[in-house]
Scaffold this active site. Sequence first.
Site, PDB file in Angstrom:
ATOM      1  N   ARG A  18       0.758  -1.479  -0.158  1.00 11.01           N
ATOM      2  CA  ARG A  18      -0.236   0.223   0.179  1.00 11.01           C
ATOM      3  C   ARG A  18       1.001   1.177   0.734  1.00 11.01           C
ATOM      4  NH1 ARG A  18      -5.314  -0.566   1.870  1.00 11.01           N
ATOM      5  NH2 ARG A  18      -5.351   1.845   1.146  1.00 11.01           N
ATOM      6  N   HIS A  43      15.411 -10.398   6.273  1.00  9.48           N
ATOM      7  CA  HIS A  43      16.772 -10.582   4.609  1.00  9.48           C
ATOM      8  C   HIS A  43      16.346  -9.431   3.387  1.00  9.48           C
ATOM      9  CE1 HIS A  43      17.853 -14.012   2.089  1.00  9.48           C
ATOM     10  NE2 HIS A  43      17.990 -12.858   1.761  1.00  9.48           N
ATOM     11  N   ARG A  45      16.890  -7.855   0.873  1.00 10.14           N
ATOM     12  CA  ARG A  45      17.339  -7.694  -0.544  1.00 10.14           C
ATOM     13  C   ARG A  45      18.066  -6.100  -1.310  1.00 10.14           C
ATOM     14  NH1 ARG A  45      16.740 -13.299  -1.847  1.00 10.14           N
ATOM     15  NH2 ARG A  45      15.313 -14.640  -1.100  1.00 10.14           N
ATOM     16  N   GLU A  70      20.207 -11.532   7.375  1.00 14.10           N
ATOM     17  CA  GLU A  70      20.577 -12.839   7.210  1.00 14.10           C
ATOM     18  C   GLU A  70      20.405 -12.143   5.514  1.00 14.10           C
ATOM     19  OE1 GLU A  70      15.989 -15.319   5.448  1.00 14.10           O
ATOM     20  OE2 GLU A  70      17.429 -15.925   7.661  1.00 14.10           O
ATOM     21  N   HIS A 190      13.165 -23.189   7.256  1.00 13.31           N
ATOM     22  CA  HIS A 190      13.125 -22.560   5.485  1.00 13.31           C
ATOM     23  C   HIS A 190      11.652 -24.015   5.527  1.00 13.31           C
ATOM     24  CE1 HIS A 190      13.160 -20.967   1.788  1.00 13.31           C
ATOM     25  NE2 HIS A 190      12.745 -21.993   1.135  1.00 13.31           N
TER      26      HIS A 190
END
Length: 237
Positions: A18, A43, A45, A70, A190
Amino acid sequence: MTRLSVNINKIATLRNARGENNPDVVATALDIEAFGAQGITVHPRPDERHIRRSDVLELATAIATEFNIEGYPTDDFIELVTRVTPAQVTLVPDAPDTITSNSGWDVEANRTFLTDVTERFKKAGIRVSIFVNPDPAQIRAAASVGADRVELYTKHYADGYEADREAAIAPYITAARAARDAGLGLNAGHDLSLKNLKYFHDNIPWLDEVSIGHALICDALYLGLRQTVKSYLDCLN
């Protein structure tokens, strides 16, 4: 005790949809801590499609539990992490356009690179964990490049759990023992979920930490965030 570190990337994904600050990533992280989680994972990116650099800087001064960052160790990532000095950095071999982590490092093939990066983080006082497949050779290699811990990539366990959980857990028990023998701490993450986490922990009770995001946030849609965090903690106790 095995710590629960909650990956809050999906909270940031929802906020970014949004273009406003709802939900508030930092406020949610503080709530997750208040509900009992012992760590927060992010994490970031390069495209900032979920966690942003600014989030990392804000979280570093706001949260009271262990902060785990990470990512793939680009120059920008290394600069950010050494500036923030979290408790732990987890090195993953993801390409910038990867949707989510899908494999562990080939540590031996990246020995020189990982040795250098690990040394830089450890000089900054940051614990280093290397993301690996459940392969004893890779775990021993991680120890030899100076890592403090490994994080086992657990998707294959999750994928095989319902069909044959004993077969699914077997390579992870072997890998966990290899980590212990190598003097490494042990994390996992994971696709761990309320369905499969307790069995994983029951079989590898010396886990230091599990990092869980996607499944936990999905469960929170039905159970609420407070109850979901409690339910995951119950799996570890």
